[in-house]
Design an enzyme around this catalytic site. Structure first.
Site, PDB file in Angstrom:
ATOM      1  N   TYR A  91      32.285  32.655  43.553  1.00 41.96           N
ATOM      2  CA  TYR A  91      32.571  33.100  41.992  1.00 41.96           C
ATOM      3  C   TYR A  91      31.450  31.781  41.340  1.00 41.96           C
ATOM      4  CZ  TYR A  91      36.417  36.145  42.209  1.00 41.96           C
ATOM      5  OH  TYR A  91      37.397  37.087  42.485  1.00 41.96           O
ATOM      6  N   PRO A 118      37.578  41.700  34.796  1.00 41.49           N
ATOM      7  CA  PRO A 118      37.656  41.658  36.215  1.00 41.49           C
ATOM      8  C   PRO A 118      37.760  40.307  36.685  1.00 41.49           C
ATOM      9  CG  PRO A 118      35.486  42.414  35.623  1.00 41.49           C
ATOM     10  CD  PRO A 118      36.525  42.039  34.212  1.00 41.49           C
ATOM     11  N   LYS A 173      42.466  41.098  38.949  1.00 40.54           N
ATOM     12  CA  LYS A 173      43.898  41.386  38.716  1.00 40.54           C
ATOM     13  C   LYS A 173      44.295  42.751  38.311  1.00 40.54           C
ATOM     14  CE  LYS A 173      45.699  37.541  39.769  1.00 40.54           C
ATOM     15  NZ  LYS A 173      45.447  37.706  41.241  1.00 40.54           N
ATOM     16  N   HIS A 225      41.291  37.470  53.582  1.00 43.29           N
ATOM     17  CA  HIS A 225      40.575  36.212  53.199  1.00 43.29           C
ATOM     18  C   HIS A 225      41.604  35.104  52.940  1.00 43.29           C
ATOM     19  CE1 HIS A 225      36.274  37.879  51.963  1.00 43.29           C
ATOM     20  NE2 HIS A 225      36.736  38.399  53.243  1.00 43.29           N
ATOM     21  N   TYR A 272      45.748  33.493  41.718  1.00 42.11           N
ATOM     22  CA  TYR A 272      44.774  34.162  42.599  1.00 42.11           C
ATOM     23  C   TYR A 272      45.539  35.000  43.518  1.00 42.11           C
ATOM     24  CZ  TYR A 272      40.392  35.842  44.163  1.00 42.11           C
ATOM     25  OH  TYR A 272      39.255  36.792  44.531  1.00 42.11           O
TER      26      TYR A 272
HETATM   27  P1  FAD Z   1      42.620  54.565  36.454  1.00 40.27           P
HETATM   28  O1  FAD Z   1      42.065  53.888  37.640  1.00 40.27           O
HETATM   29  O2  FAD Z   1      41.903  54.481  35.183  1.00 40.27           O
HETATM   30  O3  FAD Z   1      43.444  55.870  36.645  1.00 40.27           O
HETATM   31  C1  FAD Z   1      43.435  56.724  35.798  1.00 40.27           C
HETATM   32  C2  FAD Z   1      43.600  58.258  36.358  1.00 40.27           C
HETATM   33  O4  FAD Z   1      44.058  59.030  35.067  1.00 40.27           O
HETATM   34  C3  FAD Z   1      42.197  58.702  36.431  1.00 40.27           C
HETATM   35  O5  FAD Z   1      41.981  59.487  37.693  1.00 40.27           O
HETATM   36  C4  FAD Z   1      41.754  59.421  35.165  1.00 40.27           C
HETATM   37  O6  FAD Z   1      40.787  60.629  35.451  1.00 40.27           O
HETATM   38  C5  FAD Z   1      42.992  60.025  34.846  1.00 40.27           C
HETATM   39  N1  FAD Z   1      43.180  60.611  33.415  1.00 40.27           N
HETATM   40  C6  FAD Z   1      42.622  59.687  32.303  1.00 40.27           C
HETATM   41  N2  FAD Z   1      42.956  60.355  31.308  1.00 40.27           N
HETATM   42  C7  FAD Z   1      43.632  61.613  31.596  1.00 40.27           C
HETATM   43  C8  FAD Z   1      44.001  62.522  30.803  1.00 40.27           C
HETATM   44  N3  FAD Z   1      43.983  62.682  29.486  1.00 40.27           N
HETATM   45  N4  FAD Z   1      44.767  63.470  31.564  1.00 40.27           N
HETATM   46  C9  FAD Z   1      45.139  63.396  32.961  1.00 40.27           C
HETATM   47  N5  FAD Z   1      44.478  62.417  33.374  1.00 40.27           N
HETATM   48  C10 FAD Z   1      43.901  61.496  32.978  1.00 40.27           C
HETATM   49  N6  FAD Z   1      40.020  45.558  38.632  1.00 40.27           N
HETATM   50  C11 FAD Z   1      39.757  44.904  39.365  1.00 40.27           C
HETATM   51  O7  FAD Z   1      40.818  43.885  39.841  1.00 40.27           O
HETATM   52  N7  FAD Z   1      38.381  44.246  39.865  1.00 40.27           N
HETATM   53  C12 FAD Z   1      37.227  45.039  39.445  1.00 40.27           C
HETATM   54  O8  FAD Z   1      36.173  44.657  40.023  1.00 40.27           O
HETATM   55  C13 FAD Z   1      37.296  45.762  38.853  1.00 40.27           C
HETATM   56  N8  FAD Z   1      36.278  46.845  38.341  1.00 40.27           N
HETATM   57  C14 FAD Z   1      36.404  47.720  37.299  1.00 40.27           C
HETATM   58  C15 FAD Z   1      35.322  48.463  36.829  1.00 40.27           C
HETATM   59  C16 FAD Z   1      35.235  49.398  35.958  1.00 40.27           C
HETATM   60  C17 FAD Z   1      34.232  50.094  35.198  1.00 40.27           C
HETATM   61  C18 FAD Z   1      36.805  49.589  35.370  1.00 40.27           C
HETATM   62  C19 FAD Z   1      36.905  50.830  34.374  1.00 40.27           C
HETATM   63  C20 FAD Z   1      37.979  49.151  35.903  1.00 40.27           C
HETATM   64  C21 FAD Z   1      37.828  48.058  37.071  1.00 40.27           C
HETATM   65  N9  FAD Z   1      38.856  47.232  37.197  1.00 40.27           N
HETATM   66  C22 FAD Z   1      38.674  46.308  38.248  1.00 40.27           C
HETATM   67  C23 FAD Z   1      40.112  47.388  37.118  1.00 40.27           C
HETATM   68  C24 FAD Z   1      40.733  48.257  38.124  1.00 40.27           C
HETATM   69  O9  FAD Z   1      39.778  49.348  38.525  1.00 40.27           O
HETATM   70  C25 FAD Z   1      42.003  49.141  37.175  1.00 40.27           C
HETATM   71  O10 FAD Z   1      42.747  48.288  36.840  1.00 40.27           O
HETATM   72  C26 FAD Z   1      42.719  50.518  38.147  1.00 40.27           C
HETATM   73  O11 FAD Z   1      41.846  51.491  38.340  1.00 40.27           O
HETATM   74  C27 FAD Z   1      43.786  50.840  37.456  1.00 40.27           C
HETATM   75  O12 FAD Z   1      44.427  51.868  38.156  1.00 40.27           O
HETATM   76  P2  FAD Z   1      45.016  52.957  37.133  1.00 40.27           P
HETATM   77  O13 FAD Z   1      45.468  53.900  38.198  1.00 40.27           O
HETATM   78  O14 FAD Z   1      46.285  52.290  36.388  1.00 40.27           O
HETATM   79  O15 FAD Z   1      43.973  53.656  36.176  1.00 40.27           O
HETATM   80  C1  DHB Z   2      35.759  42.140  43.104  1.00 34.09           C
HETATM   81  C2  DHB Z   2      35.906  42.379  41.873  1.00 34.09           C
HETATM   82  C3  DHB Z   2      36.327  41.324  41.209  1.00 34.09           C
HETATM   83  O1  DHB Z   2      36.639  41.407  39.818  1.00 34.09           O
HETATM   84  C4  DHB Z   2      36.766  40.186  41.741  1.00 34.09           C
HETATM   85  O2  DHB Z   2      37.181  39.216  40.902  1.00 34.09           O
HETATM   86  C5  DHB Z   2      36.755  40.243  43.081  1.00 34.09           C
HETATM   87  C6  DHB Z   2      36.096  41.031  43.658  1.00 34.09           C
HETATM   88  C7  DHB Z   2      35.074  43.521  44.058  1.00 34.09           C
HETATM   89  O3  DHB Z   2      34.612  44.333  43.463  1.00 34.09           O
HETATM   90  O4  DHB Z   2      34.896  42.965  45.056  1.00 34.09           O
END
Ligand code: FAD
Ligand code: DHB
Length: 390
Positions: free
Chosen positions: A201, A293, A297, A72, A385
């Site tokens: 947005y 979100p 980021k 994009h 962005y």
């Molecule tokens: P996570 O994806 O949380 O992975 C952590 C892993 O550790 C998981 O698999 C979990 O099962 C495991 N874990 C947890 N506790 C333990 C434990 N005690 N022992 C062993 N394993 C454990 N970001 C965006 O940019 N856009 C979005 O739209 C967006 N939507 C989101 C919606 C939700 C509901 C959430 C929660 C987050 C969202 N995010 C979004 C943020 C993005 O998804 C996260 O920043 C990203 O998942 C971070 O990755 P991570 O691997 O650090 O953590």
């Molecule tokens: C999506 C989520 C976001 O937070 C964003 O800023 C843009 C896209 C998505 O889930 O596609």
């Protein structure tokens, strides 16, 4: 069991770090408290910065992302019944983002890990890091009623906001900064073509809305909702009606609706823990910080943390230097705070707060008008962005 790096968490940050280490010949074990299907059932982020795509390539896991991801070159800001395109490519001298779901990125990393000989332990209960302030850290976990121990050189805490890694640090050694927003995002996924070929947005007096996608046949839409909203109260029809209200007329008329197959509510929070390193324990991704979100980021910050930590670990094993590991927290946090600021700013400008008055709404619209008509202001938005450099 003994390994060089024990990774707690099999989300995007743990898997990406594991894959980079495996490619560099550094032994690692990943432990997660849940199973593969549970992890792949989570619908989260959708927009990847070029740095994140580059790390997927470096981890030799980028083939499907390149084939199926959607590049994009811009997105739209909608407000006051109109919308304006932010030309990311033109404003940043040729940078773009890639739309590719976190679920697919995670699936790709898991598939590549399965092809290697690296060990992953799913459904590990009570995972706990130990003795990371000394020279011989280890991780314990329980499986089928038996306690196991993984001895290692380093522990990477990639276990998300609610994980065990950050909680294992003594309170006096860690400082946290937090802001909770008084609303959430209600998200819906449906197999319908996206309303626009790029993301929209939208700021609206009824609340924020975002039109995103996973492919040209699968749409991801979000609307701002109260924190105590119940998902059962949102039929698909109610969601589509509310979304239409919040979009400029030409988008509302073009919106194609259909049955959803996922609907969830996410709260919005900004959170940073400092520092991100405690002896031989390193916090990575959501374990150390959360952003709302709005600026897309969260996942991208997890990837930049992985970049800094991987570089430090590679330097340690290949060049016998600890300089990168010692600088990890400082380097990662400098980038984290800039993304925290950007996400907070986007959130504040785009959402309706409980105390937003007509005056505040006008100020938001004036800021958006300035942003979309000033090249300097649009450039600042675009460069944040697409992602600040590592
Ligand atoms: P996570 O994806 O949380 O992975 C952590 C892993 O550790 C998981 O698999 C979990 O099962 C495991 N874990 C947890 N506790 C333990 C434990 N005690 N022992 C062993 N394993 C454990 N970001 C965006 O940019 N856009 C979005 O739209 C967006 N939507 C989101 C919606 C939700 C509901 C959430 C929660 C987050 C969202 N995010 C979004 C943020 C993005 O998804 C996260 O920043 C990203 O998942 C971070 O990755 P991570 O691997 O650090 O953590
Ligand atoms: C999506 C989520 C976001 O937070 C964003 O800023 C843009 C896209 C998505 O889930 O596609």
């Amino acid at each position: 069991m003994r390994t060089q790096v024990a990774i707690i968490g099999s989300g995007p940050s743990g898997l990406l770090l594991g894959q980079l280490l495996t490619e560099a010949g550094i032994d690692n074990v990943i432990l997660d408290r849940v199973g593969k299907d549970h992890i792949l059932g989570r619908v989260r982020a959708g927009v990847l910065e070029e740095g994140t795509v580059g790390l997927m390539e470096k981890a030799k896991s980028g083939a499907r992302l390149h084939a199926e991801g959607l590049p994009h070159d811009g997105f739209s800001l909608a407000f006051d019944g109109r919308d304006h395109r932010i030309d990311l490519y033109g404003l940043t001298g040729g940078k773009r983002v890639t739309v590719y779901g976190q679920t697919e990125l995670t699936r790709d990393l898991m598939a590549y890990r399965e092809q290697s000989s690296a060990t992953t332990i799913f459904d590990a209960a009570n995972v706990q890091p130990h003795d990371f302030e000394g020279i011989a850290p280890y991780v314990t976990y329980e499986k089928d009623g038996v306690t196991h121990r993984v001895d290692c050189d380093f522990i990477a805490g990639c276990d998300g906001f609610h994980g065990a890694s950050r909680k294992s640090v003594p309170e006096k050694s860690i400082r946290s900064f937090e802001k909770i927003y008084p609303f959430g995002w209600l998200g819906l996924l449906a197999d319908v073509p996206p309303v626009n070929h790029e993301l929209v947005y939208a700021n609206h007096p009824r609340g924020f809305a975002l039109c995103s996608m996973r492919s040209m046949t699968r749409s991801r839409y979000y609307i701002q909702c109260p924190l105590d909203e119940k998902i059962e109260n949102w039929s698909d029809d109610r969601f589509w009606d509310e979304l239409r209200h919040r979009l400029p007329e030409h988008h509302a008329e073009a919106l194609i609706t259909g049955a959803s197959f996922e609907k969830s509510i996410a709260p919005l929070r900004s959170f940073v823990a400092e520092p991100m390193r405690f002896g031989r324990l390193f916090l990575v991704g959501d374990a150390a910080h959360i952003v709302p979100p709005t600026g897309a980021k969260g996942l991208n910050l997890a990837a930049s943390d992985v970049h800094y930590l991987f570089s430090g670990l590679a330097e340690h094993y290949q060049d016998r230097s600890n300089a990168g590991l010692e600088a990890y927290s400082t380097h990662a946090l400098a980038r984290v705070w800039k993304a925290v600021r950007f996400s907070w700013w986007m959130t504040t400008m785009m959402h309706r707060f409980p105390d937003t008055s007509d005056f505040d709404q006008k100020i938001q619209e004036a800021e958006l008008d300035y942003l979309t008509h000033s090249r300097a202001a649009s450039t600042a938005l675009a460069e944040n962005y697409v992602g600040l450099p590592y």
